[in-house]
Scaffold this active site. Structure first.
Site, PDB file in Angstrom:
ATOM      1  N   GLY A 239       0.763  -1.242   0.000  1.00 12.95           N
ATOM      2  CA  GLY A 239       0.000   0.000   0.000  1.00 12.95           C
ATOM      3  C   GLY A 239       0.788   1.282   0.000  1.00 12.95           C
ATOM      4  N   GLU A 273       3.790  -6.757   1.957  1.00 12.34           N
ATOM      5  CA  GLU A 273       3.402  -7.115   0.581  1.00 12.34           C
ATOM      6  C   GLU A 273       3.470  -5.902  -0.347  1.00 12.34           C
ATOM      7  OE1 GLU A 273      -0.613  -8.513   0.955  1.00 12.34           O
ATOM      8  OE2 GLU A 273      -0.054 -10.327   2.034  1.00 12.34           O
ATOM      9  N   PRO A 274       4.607  -5.256  -0.409  1.00 12.20           N
ATOM     10  CA  PRO A 274       4.669  -4.044  -1.244  1.00 12.20           C
ATOM     11  C   PRO A 274       4.759  -4.370  -2.730  1.00 12.20           C
ATOM     12  CG  PRO A 274       6.834  -4.539  -0.370  1.00 12.20           C
ATOM     13  CD  PRO A 274       5.905  -5.585   0.189  1.00 12.20           C
ATOM     14  N   GLY A 275       4.166  -3.530  -3.541  1.00 15.16           N
ATOM     15  CA  GLY A 275       4.260  -3.681  -4.990  1.00 15.16           C
ATOM     16  C   GLY A 275       4.689  -2.371  -5.612  1.00 15.16           C
ATOM     17  N   ARG A 276       3.735  -1.424  -5.627  1.00 17.10           N
ATOM     18  CA  ARG A 276       3.928  -0.137  -6.305  1.00 17.10           C
ATOM     19  C   ARG A 276       5.223   0.577  -5.896  1.00 17.10           C
ATOM     20  NH1 ARG A 276      -0.482   2.975  -8.022  1.00 17.10           N
ATOM     21  NH2 ARG A 276      -1.791   1.710  -6.642  1.00 17.10           N
ATOM     22  N   ARG A 313      -4.573   3.048 -15.932  1.00 20.78           N
ATOM     23  CA  ARG A 313      -4.813   3.743 -14.658  1.00 20.78           C
ATOM     24  C   ARG A 313      -5.519   5.093 -14.808  1.00 20.78           C
ATOM     25  NH1 ARG A 313      -1.272   5.429 -11.683  1.00 20.78           N
ATOM     26  NH2 ARG A 313      -2.311   4.972  -9.728  1.00 20.78           N
ATOM     27  N   CYS A 343     -10.945   3.438 -29.447  1.00 24.95           N
ATOM     28  CA  CYS A 343     -12.239   4.001 -29.811  1.00 24.95           C
ATOM     29  C   CYS A 343     -13.134   4.202 -28.584  1.00 24.95           C
ATOM     30  CB  CYS A 343     -12.890   3.070 -30.818  1.00 24.95           C
ATOM     31  SG  CYS A 343     -14.311   3.797 -31.584  1.00 24.95           S
ATOM     32  N   GLU A 344     -12.675   5.036 -27.658  1.00 27.58           N
ATOM     33  CA  GLU A 344     -13.424   5.383 -26.441  1.00 27.58           C
ATOM     34  C   GLU A 344     -13.007   6.801 -26.062  1.00 27.58           C
ATOM     35  OE1 GLU A 344     -15.510   3.358 -24.690  1.00 27.58           O
ATOM     36  OE2 GLU A 344     -15.042   1.460 -25.682  1.00 27.58           O
ATOM     37  N   TYR A 372       1.153  -1.544 -12.001  1.00 28.88           N
ATOM     38  CA  TYR A 372      -0.241  -1.501 -12.474  1.00 28.88           C
ATOM     39  C   TYR A 372      -0.326  -0.854 -13.860  1.00 28.88           C
ATOM     40  CZ  TYR A 372      -0.676  -2.611  -7.586  1.00 28.88           C
ATOM     41  OH  TYR A 372      -0.510  -3.212  -6.358  1.00 28.88           O
TER      42      TYR A 372
END
Ligand SMILES: Cc1ncc(COP(=O)(O)O)c(C=O)c1O
Length: 413
Positions: A239, A273-276, A313, A343-344, A372
Site C-alpha cells: 500500500g 506485501e509491497p508492490g507499487r 490507470r 475508440c473510447e 499496475y
C-alpha cells in the site's frame, strides 16, 4: 537514485538512450530500470532490517517474469493473488514456502492448488473460504497454513477504487468475525493458523492508516494469545504510495517508523506485501505522437500510439501520470489533452497538459508506469500487448517481445 533522468535535456534511463530503445523495439513499449528496482527494494529492506521480516513482493503490481526474477534475486518473497500469479512466482524460482496467497474470490481449484503446494499462508477472506480450505486440506490429507485477513474499517485516505479497508469494501472480515474465525481455525483438522493479515489500500500516502492497521493486527494477536491461540506472523499488506506528481510522500524509513513499534512489541515476525513502491517509479511507458489536432481555444489533442490498452490507470480511476517529451523541441509550450488511439472517449492519458511543441513521430514518456501498467494491459480493439525492456547500466534487453496477431488469435476457432 538510479532510473530516469535528463542528460543534456534528453530523458534517458540509467544512461541508455530511450530514442534508441524505441527505434529498436518500436512503440508503445515499457522500459524498466533494473538499478532503480534494486535501489528501491534495498531502501525498504534496510528500513525493516531491525526486525524479523519478509518482503513478499506483490506480483499484481508487475508480474513480467524477468521483473519477478529480479525481485527474487534480491531476496524478496512473493505475494500472489491468483493461480496465475502463483505459477509465475514458481517459474521465477520462488519456493512454495515463500509465497502468500491473497484474494477475495479464490476458486476451489485455486485453493486446491495452493493447499497442495503447501504455501507459506493462504490468507482467508471469509468464514466460507475458511471452510473450503479446511475441507480441501482434509481431503488431501494435509493441514493448510492459513492467515485471516481482517477488515479493520480504516479509511486508507487513498482513491476509493483502491481502498480496501473500509467495512463497505469486499475485502477481509470484521475484527469480531476474525476473532471467531481464528478460534474456530484452531479446532479444525485441516487448518494451521499461522498469521493475521490486513491491507487497507494502495497508493496510501498518509502513514496514519497504515499504523492503525498494524496496531489492529497486534491487538487481535494479543487478544487471541490470551485465549491460547497464537500466530507466527503479522502481515501488514502493501500500500505505500509513490509520488506521481512530484509532491512529497513518506519514505520507506517513515513507513517502518510508523508500523514497526507495534509489531516489535508484539514479538511476531512481520510480512510485508509491497508492490507499487518498488516498481512504480522504475518504469515508463514510451509512446510516439501519431497526430496533432486542434482542440479548442488554442489547445490541442496530442494523439499517441498508446492508450487505455497499455496504461489503464488514468481511465480506470483518474490516475495522474506525468507525460514528458523524451527530447523536447525548442519553442513555445502548447496546452494539450494527450489521448490514445482507442475508440473510447475515456481513452485519455492526460488532460490540460503543458508540453513543448510536438510533431507526429515524437517520443513521449508516461512516467511512474512500472506498477499496475503493463499488468493491466488488454487487447481491446485487437491491439497487441507491447514489448517490455529492462535496462541495466551497461545495456538493455527485451524481457517481453511484442505480441503478434497470430498469438492473439491462437486460442480462437
Ligand atoms: C492484498 C494486497 N497486498 C498487496 C498489495 C500491493 O499493494 P501496493 O502495490 O500498493 O503496495 C495489494 C494491492 O492492492 C493487495 O490487494
Amino acid at each position: 537514485m538510479p532510473g530516469f533522468f535528463r542528460d543534456n535535456q534528453r530523458l534517458v534511463c540509467d544512461g541508455q538512450s530511450l530514442e534508441a530503445i524505441a527505434s529498436d523495439v518500436g512503440t508503445p513499449c515499457y522500459v524498466y530500470s533494473a538499478p532503480a528496482i534494486r535501489a528501491r527494494y534495498a531502501e525498504l529492506a534496510s528500513a525493516f532490517a531491525g526486525h524479523p521480516h519478509a518482503i513478499h513482493y506483490a506480483l499484481k503490481a508487475n508480474s513480467t517474469l524477468a521483473i519477478v526474477r529480479l525481485l527474487k534475486s534480491l531476496g524478496a518473497h512473493a505475494d500472489a493473488n491468483s493461480a496465475g500469479e502463483i505459477d509465475v512466482a514458481l517459474r521465477a524460482g520462488f519456493a512454495p514456502s515463500e509465497i502468500v496467497f491473497t484474494g477475495v474470490g479464490k476458486t476451489p481449484e485455486e485453493i486446491e492448488r495452493a493447499v497442495g503446494l503447501g504455501l507459506k499462508a493462504i490468507n482467508a477472506e471469509s468464514f466460507g473460504e475458511m471452510d473450503r480450505i479446511d475441507r480441501i486440506a482434509r481431503r488431501l490429507g494435509t493441514r493448510a497454513r492459513v492467515a485471516v485477513r481482517i477488515n479493520p474499517d480504516i479509511d486508507a485516505l487513498s482513491h476509493p477504487g483502491i481502498s480496501t479497508g473500509r467495512k463497505t469494501n469486499k475485502f477481509g472480515v470484521a475484527i469480531e468475525e476474525a476473532r471467531a474465525m481464528c478460534r474456530e481455525m484452531a479446532t479444525r483438522a485441516g487448518l494451521h493458523l499461522v498469521g493475521l493479515h490486513v491491507h487497507v489500500g494502495s497508493q496510501v500516502t498518509k502513514l496514519e492508516p497504515l499504523r492503525r492497521a498494524a496496531e489492529a493486527l497486534v491487538a487481535l494477536a494479543t487478544e487471541l494469545e490470551r485465549d491460547g491461540v497464537s500466530v507466527e506472523h503479522l502481515d501488514v499488506g502493501g500500500g505505500l504510495g509513490i509520488s506521481y506528481d512530484g509532491g512529497s510522500v513518506p519514505t520507506a524509513a517513515d513507513y517502518a517508523a510508523a508500523v514497526l513499534p507495534a509489531i516489535e512489541a508484539s514479538g511476531r515476525s512481520l510480512v510485508l506485501e509491497p508492490g507499487r513502491v518498488i516498481v512504480g517509479p522504475a518504469g515508463i511507458l514510451l509512446m510516439r505522437v501519431v497526430d496533432l489536432k486542434p482542440h479548442s481555444a488554442g489547445k490541442f489533442f496530442v494523439i499517441a500510439d498508446a492508450g487505455m490498452t497499455e496504461l489503464m490507470r488514468p481511465m480506470l480511476y483518474g490516475a495522474y501520470h506525468a507525460i514528458e517529451a523524451v527530447t523536447p523541441r525548442p519553442g513555445a509550450a502548447i496546452s494539450a489533452d494527450i489521448v490514445g488511439p482507442v475508440c473510447e472517449t475515456t481513452d485519455t492519458l492526460g488532460v490540460d497538459r503543458t508540453l513543448p511543441p510536438v510533431e507526429p513521430g515524437d517520443l513521449l514518456a508516461a512516467r511512474d508506469a512500472g506498477a499496475y501498467g503493463s499488468v493491466m494491459g488488454s487487447n481491446y480493439n485487437r491491439r497487441l500487448l507491447p514489448p517490455e525492456v529492462l535496462v541495466e547500466e551497461d545495456g538493455w534487453r527485451v524481457i517481453r517481445r511484442r505480441q503478434t496477431i497470430d498469438e492473439l488469435l491462437q486460442t480462437e476457432t
